[in-house]
Scaffold this motif. Structure first.
Motif, PDB file in Angstrom:
ATOM      1  N   HIS A   1      -9.563 -18.194   7.776  1.00 37.09           N
ATOM      2  CA  HIS A   1      -8.768 -17.060   7.844  1.00 37.09           C
ATOM      3  C   HIS A   1      -9.356 -15.741   7.303  1.00 37.09           C
ATOM      4  O   HIS A   1      -8.728 -14.774   7.520  1.00 37.09           O
ATOM      5  N   GLN A   2     -10.720 -15.718   7.070  1.00 40.50           N
ATOM      6  CA  GLN A   2     -11.054 -14.486   6.191  1.00 40.50           C
ATOM      7  C   GLN A   2     -11.318 -13.492   7.740  1.00 40.50           C
ATOM      8  O   GLN A   2     -11.326 -12.276   7.451  1.00 40.50           O
ATOM      9  N   LYS A   3     -11.762 -13.929   8.717  1.00 39.29           N
ATOM     10  CA  LYS A   3     -11.973 -12.956   9.878  1.00 39.29           C
ATOM     11  C   LYS A   3     -10.697 -12.408  10.203  1.00 39.29           C
ATOM     12  O   LYS A   3     -10.619 -11.261  10.591  1.00 39.29           O
ATOM     13  N   MET A   4      -9.362 -13.238  10.353  1.00 38.77           N
ATOM     14  CA  MET A   4      -8.059 -12.657  10.746  1.00 38.77           C
ATOM     15  C   MET A   4      -7.746 -11.508   9.375  1.00 38.77           C
ATOM     16  O   MET A   4      -7.298 -10.501   9.702  1.00 38.77           O
ATOM     17  N   GLU A   5      -8.144 -11.876   8.276  1.00 36.98           N
ATOM     18  CA  GLU A   5      -7.859 -10.817   7.014  1.00 36.98           C
ATOM     19  C   GLU A   5      -8.579  -9.588   7.346  1.00 36.98           C
ATOM     20  O   GLU A   5      -8.073  -8.512   7.112  1.00 36.98           O
ATOM     21  N   THR A   6      -9.756  -9.942   7.680  1.00 33.20           N
ATOM     22  CA  THR A   6     -10.496  -8.583   7.681  1.00 33.20           C
ATOM     23  C   THR A   6     -10.028  -7.712   8.998  1.00 33.20           C
ATOM     24  O   THR A   6     -10.002  -6.379   8.891  1.00 33.20           O
ATOM     25  N   THR A   7      -9.685  -8.182   9.896  1.00 29.39           N
ATOM     26  CA  THR A   7      -9.076  -7.493  10.997  1.00 29.39           C
ATOM     27  C   THR A   7      -7.698  -6.990  10.541  1.00 29.39           C
ATOM     28  O   THR A   7      -7.371  -5.874  10.955  1.00 29.39           O
ATOM     29  N   LEU A   8      -6.728  -7.558   9.919  1.00 31.39           N
ATOM     30  CA  LEU A   8      -5.643  -6.973   9.390  1.00 31.39           C
ATOM     31  C   LEU A   8      -5.799  -6.148   8.738  1.00 31.39           C
ATOM     32  O   LEU A   8      -4.946  -5.047   8.558  1.00 31.39           O
ATOM     33  N   SER A   9      -6.708  -5.816   7.716  1.00 29.75           N
ATOM     34  CA  SER A   9      -6.898  -5.019   6.640  1.00 29.75           C
ATOM     35  C   SER A   9      -7.349  -3.833   7.383  1.00 29.75           C
ATOM     36  O   SER A   9      -7.004  -2.644   7.261  1.00 29.75           O
ATOM     37  N   SER A  10      -8.303  -3.943   8.475  1.00 25.06           N
ATOM     38  CA  SER A  10      -8.530  -2.725   9.389  1.00 25.06           C
ATOM     39  C   SER A  10      -7.290  -1.956  10.007  1.00 25.06           C
ATOM     40  O   SER A  10      -7.014  -0.846  10.205  1.00 25.06           O
ATOM     41  N   ILE A  11      -6.377  -2.753  10.587  1.00 25.54           N
ATOM     42  CA  ILE A  11      -5.114  -2.467  11.286  1.00 25.54           C
ATOM     43  C   ILE A  11      -4.298  -1.718  10.219  1.00 25.54           C
ATOM     44  O   ILE A  11      -3.817  -0.787  10.332  1.00 25.54           O
ATOM     45  N   TYR A  12      -4.194  -2.325   8.986  1.00 19.90           N
ATOM     46  CA  TYR A  12      -3.312  -1.834   7.968  1.00 19.90           C
ATOM     47  C   TYR A  12      -3.801  -0.086   7.654  1.00 19.90           C
ATOM     48  O   TYR A  12      -2.900   0.668   7.359  1.00 19.90           O
ATOM     49  N   ALA A  13      -5.312  -0.137   7.494  1.00 17.16           N
ATOM     50  CA  ALA A  13      -5.730   1.012   7.136  1.00 17.16           C
ATOM     51  C   ALA A  13      -5.319   2.258   8.233  1.00 17.16           C
ATOM     52  O   ALA A  13      -5.214   3.251   7.540  1.00 17.16           O
ATOM     53  N   LEU A  14      -5.124   1.931   9.280  1.00 15.48           N
ATOM     54  CA  LEU A  14      -4.696   2.665  10.582  1.00 15.48           C
ATOM     55  C   LEU A  14      -3.192   3.138  10.334  1.00 15.48           C
ATOM     56  O   LEU A  14      -2.973   4.405  10.541  1.00 15.48           O
ATOM     57  N   TRP A  15      -2.442   2.137   9.858  1.00 18.12           N
ATOM     58  CA  TRP A  15      -1.096   2.482   9.699  1.00 18.12           C
ATOM     59  C   TRP A  15      -0.533   2.709   8.383  1.00 18.12           C
ATOM     60  O   TRP A  15       0.665   2.744   8.266  1.00 18.12           O
ATOM     61  N   GLU A  16      -1.179   2.540   7.314  1.00 18.05           N
ATOM     62  CA  GLU A  16      -0.703   2.635   5.882  1.00 18.05           C
ATOM     63  C   GLU A  16       0.293   3.706   5.604  1.00 18.05           C
ATOM     64  O   GLU A  16       0.948   3.698   4.932  1.00 18.05           O
ATOM     65  N   ASP A  17      -0.206   4.974   6.252  1.00 22.64           N
ATOM     66  CA  ASP A  17       0.986   5.877   6.219  1.00 22.64           C
ATOM     67  C   ASP A  17       2.349   5.665   6.550  1.00 22.64           C
ATOM     68  O   ASP A  17       3.230   6.632   5.986  1.00 22.64           O
ATOM     69  N   TRP A  18       2.427   4.956   7.292  1.00 23.34           N
ATOM     70  CA  TRP A  18       3.624   4.654   7.893  1.00 23.34           C
ATOM     71  C   TRP A  18       4.294   3.367   7.703  1.00 23.34           C
ATOM     72  O   TRP A  18       5.550   3.080   7.743  1.00 23.34           O
ATOM     73  N   LEU A  19       3.535   2.560   6.785  1.00 19.98           N
ATOM     74  CA  LEU A  19       4.010   1.065   6.250  1.00 19.98           C
ATOM     75  C   LEU A  19       4.458   1.449   4.680  1.00 19.98           C
ATOM     76  O   LEU A  19       3.873   2.073   4.003  1.00 19.98           O
ATOM     77  N   PRO A  20       5.431   0.595   4.325  1.00 22.07           N
ATOM     78  CA  PRO A  20       5.749   0.584   2.983  1.00 22.07           C
ATOM     79  C   PRO A  20       4.544  -0.070   2.102  1.00 22.07           C
ATOM     80  O   PRO A  20       3.952  -0.952   2.534  1.00 22.07           O
ATOM     81  N   VAL A  21       4.374   0.506   0.915  1.00 22.70           N
ATOM     82  CA  VAL A  21       3.128  -0.044   0.028  1.00 22.70           C
ATOM     83  C   VAL A  21       3.469  -1.295  -0.281  1.00 22.70           C
ATOM     84  O   VAL A  21       2.670  -2.219  -0.338  1.00 22.70           O
ATOM     85  N   ARG A  22       4.682  -1.744  -0.427  1.00 23.61           N
ATOM     86  CA  ARG A  22       5.043  -3.260  -0.577  1.00 23.61           C
ATOM     87  C   ARG A  22       4.659  -4.165   0.334  1.00 23.61           C
ATOM     88  O   ARG A  22       4.629  -5.444   0.274  1.00 23.61           O
ATOM     89  N   SER A  23       4.346  -3.754   1.548  1.00 26.94           N
ATOM     90  CA  SER A  23       4.077  -4.646   2.726  1.00 26.94           C
ATOM     91  C   SER A  23       2.660  -5.058   2.855  1.00 26.94           C
ATOM     92  O   SER A  23       2.142  -5.968   3.481  1.00 26.94           O
ATOM     93  N   TYR A  24       1.763  -4.409   1.827  1.00 21.89           N
ATOM     94  CA  TYR A  24       0.377  -4.809   2.075  1.00 21.89           C
ATOM     95  C   TYR A  24      -0.154  -6.222   2.060  1.00 21.89           C
ATOM     96  O   TYR A  24      -0.573  -6.658   2.848  1.00 21.89           O
TER      97      TYR A  24
END
Length: 199
Positions: A1-24
């Motif tokens: 699942h490491q590849k998936m987590e790396t991908t999702l981390s990159s996506i989160y970085a793009l959207w983090e200003d619009w996402l709740p902090v607790r969603s990380y």
């Protein structure tokens, strides 16, 4: 699942200003998150683990006993149950509505969940089909739920489209929506572009 987590981390970085902090944590680990707006609980789902047409991770896609899948299922059930206990409504948002391309066990789980909590899951917003339509959930001849399925901005055998919903600010009921589309064929002719999006 490491590849998936790396991908999702990159996506989160793009959207983090619009996402709740607790969603990380759930977003990076499993690609879904939950947010609340007053009495509305919004669950943004990740269907990659259950869609038989996605081969990003075959072991996860085809094995509903996978711990990641089970964690998602437990989280979804717990959040909806908690919303019901606190007299809140749930909105589901996801790429694909439950249907035959889902893993059979997960499809059955989703249908049962929608049936059991039809009083709590008040809205569903889906995509994927690239067409504008609705999905109705019938149980023993009784329609208990409905989901909105919107088109896409990807010109896949149709023009790009997006939808804007209107809602009642007091009741949070969806009261209407407006559909916007760009006719690429006319735009092509207007500017004499050598493009063909109707194939």
């Amino acid at each position: 699942h490491q590849k998936m987590e790396t991908t999702l981390s990159s996506i989160y970085a793009l959207w983090e200003d619009w996402l709740p902090v607790r969603s990380y944590r759930t977003f990076v680990k499993r690609g879904y998150y939950v947010d609340e707006f007053g009495d509305i609980v919004v669950i943004v789902m990740n269907k990659m683990y259950y869609d038989m047409q996605i081969h990003y991770n075959n072991n996860t896609t085809n094995n509903t006993t996978d711990k990641t899948t089970n964690a998602h299922v437990r989280q979804l059930t717990n959040v909806i149950e908690d919303a019901r206990d606190n007299n809140k409504s749930v909105w589901l948002i996801g790429h694909t509505y439950p249907h035959d391309s889902y893993h059979l066990q997960y499809s059955e789980y989703m249908y049962d969940l929608i049936d059991e909590y039809s009083d709590t899951i008040t809205n569903q917003f889906w995509g994927s089909s690239h067409h504008n339509h609705y999905v109705l959930y019938d149980y023993d001849g009784i329609t208990k739920a409905m989901g909105y399925v919107g088109s896409s901005i990807l010109p896949d055998r149709h023009h790009p489209e997006f939808r804007v919903y209107s809602y009642d600010k007091k009741t949070m009921d969806i009261i209407n929506y407006e559909q916007y589309a760009l006719n690429i064929t006319e735009l092509n002719d207007m500017f004499d572009l050598d493009l063909d999006f109707d194939r």
